[in-house]
Design a protein around this motif. Structure first.
Motif, mmCIF file in Angstrom:
data_model
loop_
_atom_site.group_PDB
_atom_site.id
_atom_site.type_symbol
_atom_site.label_atom_id
_atom_site.label_comp_id
_atom_site.label_asym_id
_atom_site.label_seq_id
_atom_site.Cartn_x
_atom_site.Cartn_y
_atom_site.Cartn_z
ATOM 1 N N ARG A 41 -19.713 -0.692 -44.863
ATOM 2 C CA ARG A 41 -21.059 -0.742 -44.294
ATOM 3 C C ARG A 41 -22.168 -1.081 -45.293
ATOM 4 N NH1 ARG A 41 -21.551 2.041 -39.273
ATOM 5 N NH2 ARG A 41 -19.580 3.000 -38.671
ATOM 6 N N LEU A 42 -21.991 -0.675 -46.532
ATOM 7 C CA LEU A 42 -23.080 -0.800 -47.500
ATOM 8 C C LEU A 42 -23.031 -2.125 -48.251
ATOM 9 C CD1 LEU A 42 -22.962 2.782 -49.065
ATOM 10 C CD2 LEU A 42 -24.408 1.961 -47.185
ATOM 11 N N PRO A 43 -24.200 -2.682 -48.533
ATOM 12 C CA PRO A 43 -24.214 -3.901 -49.339
ATOM 13 C C PRO A 43 -23.853 -3.582 -50.789
ATOM 14 C CG PRO A 43 -26.467 -3.143 -48.960
ATOM 15 C CD PRO A 43 -25.560 -2.245 -48.157
ATOM 16 N N GLU A 44 -23.287 -4.560 -51.472
ATOM 17 C CA GLU A 44 -22.949 -4.374 -52.880
ATOM 18 C C GLU A 44 -24.220 -4.080 -53.668
ATOM 19 O OE1 GLU A 44 -19.885 -4.207 -54.085
ATOM 20 O OE2 GLU A 44 -19.053 -4.651 -52.121
ATOM 21 N N GLY A 45 -24.073 -3.263 -54.677
ATOM 22 C CA GLY A 45 -25.215 -2.975 -55.527
ATOM 23 C C GLY A 45 -25.088 -1.613 -56.171
ATOM 24 N N ARG A 46 -26.084 -1.295 -56.971
ATOM 25 C CA ARG A 46 -26.100 -0.041 -57.716
ATOM 26 C C ARG A 46 -26.034 1.166 -56.801
ATOM 27 N NH1 ARG A 46 -30.079 3.449 -58.986
ATOM 28 N NH2 ARG A 46 -29.770 4.728 -60.826
ATOM 29 N N GLU A 47 -26.769 1.114 -55.698
ATOM 30 C CA GLU A 47 -26.813 2.257 -54.784
ATOM 31 C C GLU A 47 -25.449 2.529 -54.162
ATOM 32 O OE1 GLU A 47 -28.896 -0.322 -54.796
ATOM 33 O OE2 GLU A 47 -30.878 0.544 -55.223
ATOM 34 N N LYS A 48 -24.758 1.462 -53.764
ATOM 35 C CA LYS A 48 -23.411 1.625 -53.201
ATOM 36 C C LYS A 48 -22.474 2.202 -54.260
ATOM 37 C CE LYS A 48 -19.606 -1.039 -51.215
ATOM 38 N NZ LYS A 48 -19.223 -2.353 -50.671
ATOM 39 N N SER A 49 -22.538 1.660 -55.440
ATOM 40 C CA SER A 49 -21.685 2.147 -56.521
ATOM 41 C C SER A 49 -21.946 3.619 -56.799
ATOM 42 C CB SER A 49 -21.937 1.315 -57.780
ATOM 43 O OG SER A 49 -21.132 1.762 -58.838
#
Length: 71
Positions: A41-49
C-alpha cells in the motif's frame, strides 16, 4: 536495575513449551501479514522504510516479552 535484571535481559530464553512456540509464531505471522500489506500500500521512501523497521521492532519486543515471561 539489579545485576540479575541485566543478566535476564541479555540471556537466551528458549521457548520451552509448544504454547510459547506457537505464540512466537503467531506474533511473527501477524507482523509479516501487516508488513506485506504496508509494503503493497505504501509508496517507496523513507517513511515506508521507517514503518517497516518499526514493525520489526514491534516483532522483536513482542517476542522478547513472550520469551522473558516467567511462566
Amino acid at each position: 536495575m539489579t545485576p540479575a535484571d541485566v543478566a535476564h535481559r541479555f540471556a537466551f530464553h528458549t521457548a520451552t513449551t509448544e504454547e510459547k512456540r506457537d505464540a512466537h509464531t503467531s506474533v511473527r505471522q501477524a507482523c509479516r501479514q501487516l508488513a506485506d500489506d504496508l509494503n503493497a500500500r505504501l509508496p517507496e521512501g523513507r517513511e515506508k522504510s521507517t514503518a517497516i523497521t518499526k514493525l520489526e521492532e514491534v516483532m522483536f519486543w513482542a517476542n522478547a516479552a513472550l520469551a522473558r515471561a516467567e511462566s
